[in-house]
Write a protein that holds these residues in place. Structure first.
Motif, PDB file in Angstrom:
ATOM      1  N   ALA A  95      10.616  -9.027 -16.481  1.00  0.00           N
ATOM      2  CA  ALA A  95       9.520  -8.183 -15.989  1.00  0.00           C
ATOM      3  C   ALA A  95       8.236  -8.983 -15.808  1.00  0.00           C
ATOM      4  O   ALA A  95       7.615  -8.953 -14.730  1.00  0.00           O
ATOM      5  N   PHE A  96       7.827  -9.713 -16.826  1.00  0.00           N
ATOM      6  CA  PHE A  96       6.591 -10.480 -16.725  1.00  0.00           C
ATOM      7  C   PHE A  96       6.761 -11.675 -15.781  1.00  0.00           C
ATOM      8  O   PHE A  96       5.799 -12.087 -15.125  1.00  0.00           O
ATOM      9  N   GLY A 142       4.234  -6.629  -3.516  1.00  0.00           N
ATOM     10  CA  GLY A 142       3.302  -6.764  -4.627  1.00  0.00           C
ATOM     11  C   GLY A 142       2.880  -5.421  -5.195  1.00  0.00           C
ATOM     12  O   GLY A 142       2.853  -5.222  -6.410  1.00  0.00           O
ATOM     13  N   SER A 143       2.557  -4.481  -4.307  1.00  0.00           N
ATOM     14  CA  SER A 143       2.137  -3.151  -4.767  1.00  0.00           C
ATOM     15  C   SER A 143       3.275  -2.424  -5.480  1.00  0.00           C
ATOM     16  O   SER A 143       3.064  -1.744  -6.487  1.00  0.00           O
ATOM     17  N   LEU A 196       5.553  -0.219 -10.364  1.00  0.00           N
ATOM     18  CA  LEU A 196       6.732  -0.083 -11.225  1.00  0.00           C
ATOM     19  C   LEU A 196       6.413  -0.523 -12.657  1.00  0.00           C
ATOM     20  O   LEU A 196       6.816   0.142 -13.626  1.00  0.00           O
ATOM     21  N   ALA A 197       5.673  -1.632 -12.797  1.00  0.00           N
ATOM     22  CA  ALA A 197       5.321  -2.118 -14.122  1.00  0.00           C
ATOM     23  C   ALA A 197       4.393  -1.140 -14.840  1.00  0.00           C
ATOM     24  O   ALA A 197       4.590  -0.827 -16.024  1.00  0.00           O
ATOM     25  N   PHE A 254       5.238   5.174 -19.336  1.00  0.00           N
ATOM     26  CA  PHE A 254       6.345   6.018 -19.810  1.00  0.00           C
ATOM     27  C   PHE A 254       6.806   5.604 -21.201  1.00  0.00           C
ATOM     28  O   PHE A 254       6.968   6.445 -22.099  1.00  0.00           O
ATOM     29  N   LEU A 255       7.024   4.306 -21.412  1.00  0.00           N
ATOM     30  CA  LEU A 255       7.516   3.838 -22.711  1.00  0.00           C
ATOM     31  C   LEU A 255       6.472   4.041 -23.804  1.00  0.00           C
ATOM     32  O   LEU A 255       6.824   4.381 -24.956  1.00  0.00           O
TER      33      LEU A 255
END
Length: 268
Positions: free
Chosen positions: A114-115, A138-139, A144-145, A151-152
């Protein structure tokens, strides 16, 4: 006349000819699409950074970091909770595909991918447009991130038992326990007691501070044998004599009842 337009340069044989293909074009040739790094762009970055810095300073001053009691290495039931900005990673480790035998996936692989994707955004989307809808890669990755983190984090806050977390780290009044007393030795031999109330007897994740209530020896013995509230019955493993010694030790606030120190303290 625009800057750099219509000007003619006279060469000099004494000055060597240099390749000018790497010289960037003038900003005036890209109206509305770019700006000078200094001071225009950098000034905006400083202003935004100053606003966030002041905001964090205000939060730190008005809501200081909560303190908990001294760490007890014998308290196996203590559940450490990360700071709010790491709660999404804490929640990720609760799912089956990222916990247990797959902890490496949840702790290293998924966060690394992810990162890493966010770090590669400048190379994945090399468009010159600055408008978000004109830069879908990019957007999309950024949205998404952000959505995953929100959410988490929400799930972590909603699922966690915050009352129990506050109780397990609650700072209690220091109690000088007589570690040379026979009752202390009996307590240290009871793994079930230590796992709930901690090695210092001041409480853990599953049990409260033993000395927080004013029970006499008979009441303490009844609780140990028959249980109370969430405390199950039949957890004591020892003789009746050891049970009596432990009960009197707890009722006397961690002091050997034979030397009468607890009674003297109460009278004072």
């Amino acid at each position: 006349m625009k800057r750099g337009k219509g000007m003619k340069f006279v060469g000099d044989s004494r000055v060597p000819v240099r390749d000018t293909k790497n010289i960037p074009k003038d900003y005036s040739e890209y109206p509305g699409k770019t700006e000078a790094f200094w001071p225009n762009y950098l000034l905006k970055e400083w202003m935004v950074g100053s606003v966030f810095l002041i905001g964090f300073m205000v939060l730190a001053a008005t809501h200081p970091a909560p303190l908990e009691r001294i760490a007890d290495p014998t308290d196996s039931g203590y559940i450490p909770i990360p700071d709010w900005y790491f709660l999404f990673l804490f929640q990720l480790l609760k799912y089956e595909f990222a916990a247990g035998d797959y902890t490496v996936i949840g702790a290293v692989v998924i966060p690394g991918v992810a990162f890493g994707a966010l770090l590669l955004v400048p190379w994945l989307d090399r468009g010159k447009e600055r408008r978000p809808h004109k830069r879908p890669i990019g957007s999309g990755l950024m949205l998404l991130a952000v959505a995953a983190i929100i959410f988490l984090t929400w799930e972590a806050v909603d699922d966690h038992d915050w009352e129990a977390a506050a109780d397990q780290g609650e700072i209690v009044e220091d109690v000088e326990v007589d570690t040379s007393a026979a009752g202390y030795e009996v307590y240290q031999s009871q793994d079930s007691c230590i796992s709930c109330h901690g090695g210092d007897m001041l409480g853990g994740a599953a049990g409260p501070n033993i000395f927080a209530s004013d029970y006499d020896a008979d009441e303490v013995m009844d609780i140990i044998v028959n249980g109370l509230n969430d405390m199950p019955a039949g957890q004591f493993e020892g003789s009746d004599e050891e049970l009596q010694i432990l009960s009197e030790f707890i009722a006397n606030d961690g002091q050997d009842p034979d030397n009468g120190s607890g009674a003297e303290d109460d009278e004072e």
